[in-house]
Design an enzyme around this catalytic site. Structure first.
Site, mmCIF file in Angstrom:
data_model
loop_
_atom_site.group_PDB
_atom_site.id
_atom_site.type_symbol
_atom_site.label_atom_id
_atom_site.label_comp_id
_atom_site.label_asym_id
_atom_site.label_seq_id
_atom_site.Cartn_x
_atom_site.Cartn_y
_atom_site.Cartn_z
ATOM 1 C CE LYS A 54 -3.597 -2.766 2.079
ATOM 2 N NZ LYS A 54 -4.240 -3.318 3.274
ATOM 3 C CD GLN A 98 -2.956 -4.779 6.511
ATOM 4 O OE1 GLN A 98 -2.880 -3.803 5.770
ATOM 5 N NE2 GLN A 98 -3.557 -5.905 6.143
ATOM 6 C CG ASP A 121 -8.979 -0.216 4.435
ATOM 7 O OD1 ASP A 121 -8.973 -0.492 3.218
ATOM 8 O OD2 ASP A 121 -8.624 -1.024 5.314
#
Ligand code: NAP
Length: 278
Positions: A54, A98, A121
């Site tokens: 990412k 994450q 996200d």
């Protein structure tokens, strides 16, 4: 028949060129260079690789990334403190925490602490709720990337029977809501589903998101289906067995090179969008 390959890698690459141009336009307009903050807790090698991918994608489109790497022993309170600081940082347009975090951390509380305008996200309860209601919101990155891929290849969704196998908060559930919003008729299967093979056999569109190598068998899938495999396991194996499928389904995602690149692309694209909204 030879199945159409839903090439997420190629689509992500071409979309990155557009994103690069969008970032440059922001700078010419005197805007801030968009920055994505990534938070990695612990040292799980797969998670570290995903975060690095990412960060690399940020660089390719001309964005900054702010890396926050925290030890395995991090507490919920410590992580909430970090998220609060990133929420307040005007240079940060988006925050990626994450998944998964170590077990002592309340992951839901930490996801929900992310400011809604930085939830690029698509992991907050509020963002999920807005998206499910068809309101403006950043979608959870993996299903959002899958939707972009399906739309790019003009896969008809309206009136089709979509079967999503998996109901996790970041993948299966938002995938089902997005397909429903696109007027598909949606069935969601999970670990307590008693007739998985029968349900899968009814799918015009099948999304495999179970996290177990080839749990979904090729022989269950009907001819002409569209097959989307979100899984990735060592050796290029997905959650769906592919034996003989290429000859009889309408379309399928490769593993790797299908859903994975589109997940990263959705995250980066939503971060640029957040920067544009500022
Ligand atoms: P997860 O949180 O572990 O959820 C797995 C889901 O599968 C759960 O809803 C579970 O049901 C269901 N399940 C497990 N065993 C099953 C069975 N025997 N029959 C039917 N359903 C079953 O996983 P996730 O985070 O959603 O990820 C799913 C997959 O997508 C994994 O392979 C992961 O690596 C992959 N993934 C890929 C990307 C990418 O960028 N490509 C991103 C995220 C995830 P219950 O709810 O009943 O437990």
């Amino acid at each position: 028949m030879s199945a159409l390959v839903l090439d997420g890698k190629a689509l992500a690459e071409s979309r990155e060129q557009q994103l690069h141009a969008a970032v440059e336009a922001l700078l010419t307009d005197g805007g801030r260079k968009p920055a994505l903050a990534t938070i990695l807790v612990g040292s799980d090698p797969a998670s570290a690789t995903y975060v690095q991918m990412k960060v690399n994608a940020c660089g390719r489109v001309g964005m900054e990334s702010v890396r926050v790497d925290l030890p395995q022993s991090t507490t919920t309170e410590e992580l909430l403190e970090v998220i609060g600081q990133l929420n307040d940082d005007p240079d940060v347009c988006g925050i990626l925490l994450q998944h998964p975090v170590p077990p002592q951390i309340d992951e839901r509380a930490c996801f929900d602490a992310i400011a809604i305008d930085k939830d690029v996200d698509g992991v907050t309860t509020q963002g999920y709720g807005l998206m499910a209601m068809g309101e403006d919101a950043y979608g959870s990155a993996t299903p959002a990337g899958i939707m972009t891929l399906l739309r790019y290849y003009d896969i008809p969704l309206e009136g089709k029977h979509a079967v999503v196998v998996g109901r996790s908060p970041i993948l299966g559930k938002p995938m089902a809501a997005m397909l429903l919003n696109a007027n598909a008729t949606v069935t969601v299967c999970h670990s307590r589903t008693t007739d998985l093979a029968d349900q899968v056999a009814r799918a015009d569109i099948l999304v495999g998101a179970v996290g177990q190598p080839e749990l979904i068998k090729a022989e269950w899938i009907k001819d002409g289906a569209v097959v989307v495999d979100a899984g990735y396991h060592p050796g290029g194996i997905g959650d769906i067995e592919k034996t003989g499928l290429a000859e009889r389904v309408a379309a399928l995602t490769p593993v790797p090179g299908g859903v994975g690149p589109m997940t990263i692309n959705a995250l980066i694209s939503q971060t640029v969008e957040s920067a544009q909204k500022r």
